[in-house]
Design a protein around this motif. Structure first.
Motif, PDB file in Angstrom:
ATOM      1  N   VAL A   1       0.839  -1.201   0.000  1.00 10.31           N
ATOM      2  CA  VAL A   1       0.000   0.000   0.000  1.00 10.31           C
ATOM      3  C   VAL A   1       0.875   1.252   0.000  1.00 10.31           C
TER       4      VAL A   1
ATOM      5  N   ASN B   1       1.602   6.815  -6.781  1.00  8.75           N
ATOM      6  CA  ASN B   1       0.502   7.625  -7.308  1.00  8.75           C
ATOM      7  C   ASN B   1       0.523   9.066  -6.841  1.00  8.75           C
TER       8      ASN B   1
ATOM      9  N   SER C   1       1.041 -12.934  -5.466  1.00  9.95           N
ATOM     10  CA  SER C   1       0.731 -12.081  -4.318  1.00  9.95           C
ATOM     11  C   SER C   1      -0.742 -11.692  -4.340  1.00  9.95           C
TER      12      SER C   1
ATOM     13  N   ILE D   1      -2.624 -14.499  -2.842  1.00  2.66           N
ATOM     14  CA  ILE D   1      -2.547 -14.456  -1.372  1.00  2.66           C
ATOM     15  C   ILE D   1      -3.586 -13.479  -0.833  1.00  2.66           C
TER      16      ILE D   1
ATOM     17  N   VAL E   1      -6.724 -14.368   1.735  1.00  3.41           N
ATOM     18  CA  VAL E   1      -6.952 -13.755   3.043  1.00  3.41           C
ATOM     19  C   VAL E   1      -8.338 -13.126   3.100  1.00  3.41           C
TER      20      VAL E   1
ATOM     21  N   ASP F   1      -2.381   2.309 -12.468  1.00  6.82           N
ATOM     22  CA  ASP F   1      -1.422   2.557 -11.390  1.00  6.82           C
ATOM     23  C   ASP F   1      -2.009   2.361 -10.002  1.00  6.82           C
ATOM     24  N   THR F   2      -3.330   2.471  -9.890  1.00  9.40           N
ATOM     25  CA  THR F   2      -3.942   2.426  -8.568  1.00  9.40           C
ATOM     26  C   THR F   2      -4.306   1.005  -8.133  1.00  9.40           C
TER      27      THR F   2
ATOM     28  N   GLN G   1      -2.562  -1.576  -7.290  1.00  7.37           N
ATOM     29  CA  GLN G   1      -1.814  -2.010  -6.118  1.00  7.37           C
ATOM     30  C   GLN G   1      -2.448  -1.482  -4.824  1.00  7.37           C
ATOM     31  N   VAL G   2      -2.782  -0.184  -4.831  1.00  2.96           N
ATOM     32  CA  VAL G   2      -3.333   0.433  -3.625  1.00  2.96           C
ATOM     33  C   VAL G   2      -4.677  -0.192  -3.287  1.00  2.96           C
TER      34      VAL G   2
ATOM     35  N   TRP H   1      -4.316  -4.133  -2.174  1.00  2.00           N
ATOM     36  CA  TRP H   1      -3.677  -4.327  -0.876  1.00  2.00           C
ATOM     37  C   TRP H   1      -4.373  -3.549   0.209  1.00  2.00           C
ATOM     38  N   GLY H   2      -4.981  -2.404  -0.155  1.00  4.42           N
ATOM     39  CA  GLY H   2      -5.766  -1.656   0.818  1.00  4.42           C
ATOM     40  C   GLY H   2      -6.958  -2.475   1.277  1.00  4.42           C
TER      41      GLY H   2
ATOM     42  N   LEU I   1      -7.125  -5.678   1.357  1.00  2.00           N
ATOM     43  CA  LEU I   1      -6.609  -6.728   2.231  1.00  2.00           C
ATOM     44  C   LEU I   1      -6.341  -6.187   3.637  1.00  2.00           C
ATOM     45  N   LEU I   2      -5.729  -5.000   3.688  1.00  2.00           N
ATOM     46  CA  LEU I   2      -5.362  -4.418   4.978  1.00  2.00           C
ATOM     47  C   LEU I   2      -6.612  -4.114   5.800  1.00  2.00           C
TER      48      LEU I   2
ATOM     49  N   LEU J   1      -7.971  -7.239   7.155  1.00  2.00           N
ATOM     50  CA  LEU J   1      -7.194  -7.771   8.279  1.00  2.00           C
ATOM     51  C   LEU J   1      -7.464  -7.000   9.558  1.00  2.00           C
ATOM     52  N   PHE J   2      -7.716  -5.680   9.421  1.00  2.00           N
ATOM     53  CA  PHE J   2      -7.960  -4.890  10.615  1.00  2.00           C
ATOM     54  C   PHE J   2      -9.331  -5.199  11.222  1.00  2.00           C
TER      55      PHE J   2
END
Lengths: 309, 305
Positions: free
Chosen positions: A97, A104, B235, B238, B242, B273-274, B276-277, B280-281, B283-284, B287-288
């Motif tokens: 992240v 970006n 990845s 993964i 999760v 480009d976004t 990834q954010v 994984w965001g 996922l995060l 997880l929280f």
């Protein structure tokens, strides 16, 4: 000192600091597979301040540590709710992240990277690495270090005995974040350029590997792991071509021989990892090992000492 | 209409993630082991199939293999590699619970294998991506203006078929019962006569098979293989696992599809480009707020780790 040696010493110092950044949470029983994310935070904080406001390095380095430490400390609360495999995944996700966010942000140069006008020589990273090493050795000798080790070995019992395991882990994680920020800042200043693709998942994996191979029980582990795996490629660079020439000689080949593939180094690192996990899963330097060494140095029965430890 | 098309594309992309997420979730659910060699096994199958048809076998210098047989050989190789990984990451590692970093031993060992396999492939065939069109089949049909590519549809079908088969085997066969017993409590299973040492390789064979199939299907759909192809896909698998919940097979299916659709919609709405954010965001956040995932149980990955 030649330029080559200075370069290696700079990288070595940065790697040692980074190894301690991963070591502190690991010594408290938390695996951080997102080291590169925190390193990127420090590097970009330094690069941004330096490029935009011309802040001198004595101010940008602490600023980078502050950013790394704050992000580590704030995120430690939700992150450390997770354990084991979940924590590994959460830290990994966090690094992705951070990398995605930096990629970006146009103010940070995006995919183009950011050049740093400021520069420090090899002496600053070396002094910083020495200070960090001394600090971690001191920390591990204090009550705080003792509780960290206890939390690593058994968190439930440590909690029952009245230590605040949660607070210890948050502090260890935040300190780790600050050290990762420091190593990032030194990277930015020593190489005068930051590019987010440098701080990728592979870096996180390597750092975690050399900390775990060095051993997380004592503060000797990370410095040994970092030194070994930073110098190994350099040694192999000169040794591998000779090995290849020797093998080619055996098979009766003559004439010029192409230098071996760079990838062989990673294969050797991988093989060492697999072998270490089979034969010394607690890392190269363990508490027992240190006790035995001390016993042998004192000239007492090393066997007797080792059995106690 | 374009949005629906993107969702369809997302589901198709997700089917690759699903197959690998199921492989991940099987090893985590039964062995409590996050197997980082899965992305490399995926790559090994894709690169292997390409190399056999385009370059022949290295060292022994065997001739080129016809396109029909090459994928089968590649999958068998992948299964063999997975068994080698089992031998050195899991079988001889002492698992004493208590020390909280000790669960990481097989994980770290599998990271070592990731480096070994990936770099061996690099040395043998170079780092560049390779066009692999021999397997690529391009049939498209459209329903009411929506384009559906036949190979993608086929790979979705195959993925879901495999998941059904694995699920049925786990629930109804003798081996499956043993595996579920080991997942529940390795010590008790051992006491009751389940031979864990003989069951563990089954998991790794399944892992190899799933990764091998995923690699071949990916090559068929996208017509390109490279030594790095596993990193990104792995990845994201993964992340999908999760989100669906660790150790739950249907969770892995749902999570993989969610990631695929989320990726396609992000590209459509915000640009590449976004991705990834967003992935994984997601996922995060998961997880929280709900670490056990959509379909996971609280116990997996907590009690033992």
């Amino acid at each position: 000192m030649s330029g080559y040696m200075t370069g290696i010493l700079t990288v070595l110092s940065i790697n040692i600091i980074m190894a301690y950044a991963i070591f502190l949470p690991a010594a408290a029983g938390q695996l951080n597979l997102g080291g590169a994310g925190f390193q990127a935070l420090g590097a970009y904080a330094t690069a941004f301040l330096s490029a935009k406001y011309g802040t001198p390095s004595w101010a940008t380095i602490p600023a980078a540590m502050l950013v790394g430490g704050l992000v580590g400390g704030v995120l430690a609360f939700p992150l450390l709710r997770t354990k084991g495999v979940y924590l590994v995944l959460a830290t990994f996700a966090l690094a992705e992240v951070i990398a995605g966010a930096i990629l970006n942000t146009t103010a940070l140069g995006g995919a183009m990277g950011l050049s740093v006008p400021d520069y420090v020589g090899a002496n600053v990273p070396m002094i910083a690495a020495a200070c960090v090493t001394l600090f971690v050795f001191y920390l591990m000798a204090t009550r705080f270090g003792l509780v960290m080790r206890a939390a690593h070995d058994d968190d439930v019992v440590t909690d029952l005995l009245g230590a605040n395991v949660r607070a210890i882990r948050v502090v260890a994680f935040a300190l780790g974040g600050a050290l990762a920020g420091l190593s990032g800042a030194l990277y930015a200043l020593a190489f005068s350029f930051v590019d987010i693709s440098t701080f990728n998942a592979t870096i996180s994996i390597y750092v975690l590997l050399y900390v775990l191979l060095g051993g997380t029980q004592t503060a000797f582990g990370p410095i040994l792991g970092a030194t070994f795996f930073t110098l190994l490629p350099e040694v192999l660079r000169s040794v591998l071509p000779q090995v290849k020439a020797f093998l080619a000689g055996i098979f009766g080949q003559t004439g010029a021989i192409a230098p071996p593939d760079e990838s062989w180094r990673f294969i050797i690192l991988g093989l060492l990892t697999v072998l270490m996990m089979i034969f010394r899963p607690e890392g190269l330097v363990t508490r027992t090992f240190i006790e035995r060494l001390k016993g042998a140095l004192r000239g007492q029965g090393a066997r007797r000492k080792g059995a106690v430890a | 209409m374009l949005l629906i098309q993107q969702i369809i594309n997302g589901v198709m992309l997700g089917s690759v993630y699903v197959t690998m997420a199921v492989a991940f979730t099987l090893t985590i659910g039964v062995l409590n082991f996050l197997n980082f060699t899965i992305p490399t096994l995926f790559m090994l199958a894709g690169m292997g199939a390409w190399a056999l048809t385009a370059k022949g076998v290295p060292i022994i210098g065997a001739p080129l293999i016809p396109v029909v047989i090459a994928p089968i050989i590649a999958i068998v190789t992948t299964i063999a590699a997975s068994l080698i990984v089992e031998r050195f990451t899991f079988r001889y590692l002492k698992m004493k619970y208590g020390d909280s970093t000790e669960h990481a031993i097989p994980l770290v060992s599998s990271l070592g294998f990731l480096l070994i396999i990936e770099n061996l492939v690099r040395i043998a065939y170079g780092t560049d991506p390779q066009r692999f069109t021999a397997l690529e089949a391009d049939f498209t049909f459209d329903i009411a203006g929506l384009m559906i590519r036949v190979p993608q549809l086929a790979s979705l079908m195959i993925s879901i078929g495999i998941v059904f088969a694995v699920n049925r085997a786990l629930n109804h066969s003798r081996i499956g019962r043993g595996l579920r017993a080991v997942a529940e409590n390795p010590d008790a299973a051992n006491l009751l006569g389940v031979e864990a040492n003989k069951l563990v390789p089954v998991i790794f064979m399944l892992t190899g098979l799933l990764c091998g199939l995923a690699g071949i299907l990916f090559a068929m759909n996208y017509g390109e293989v490279s030594p790095q192809m596993g990193e990104d896909i792995g990845s994201k698998a993964i992340a999908g696992m999760v989100i669906g919940g660790l150790g739950s097979i249907w969770g892995a299916v749902i999570g993989g599809l969610i990631i695929g659709v989320a990726e396609m919609l992000t590209i459509h709405l915000f640009g590449a480009d976004t991705v990834q954010v967003v992935v994984w965001g997601l996922l995060l956040v998961m997880l929280f707020f709900r670490p056990q995932g959509l379909l996971g149980h609280n116990s997996i990955g907590k009690g033992k780790l």
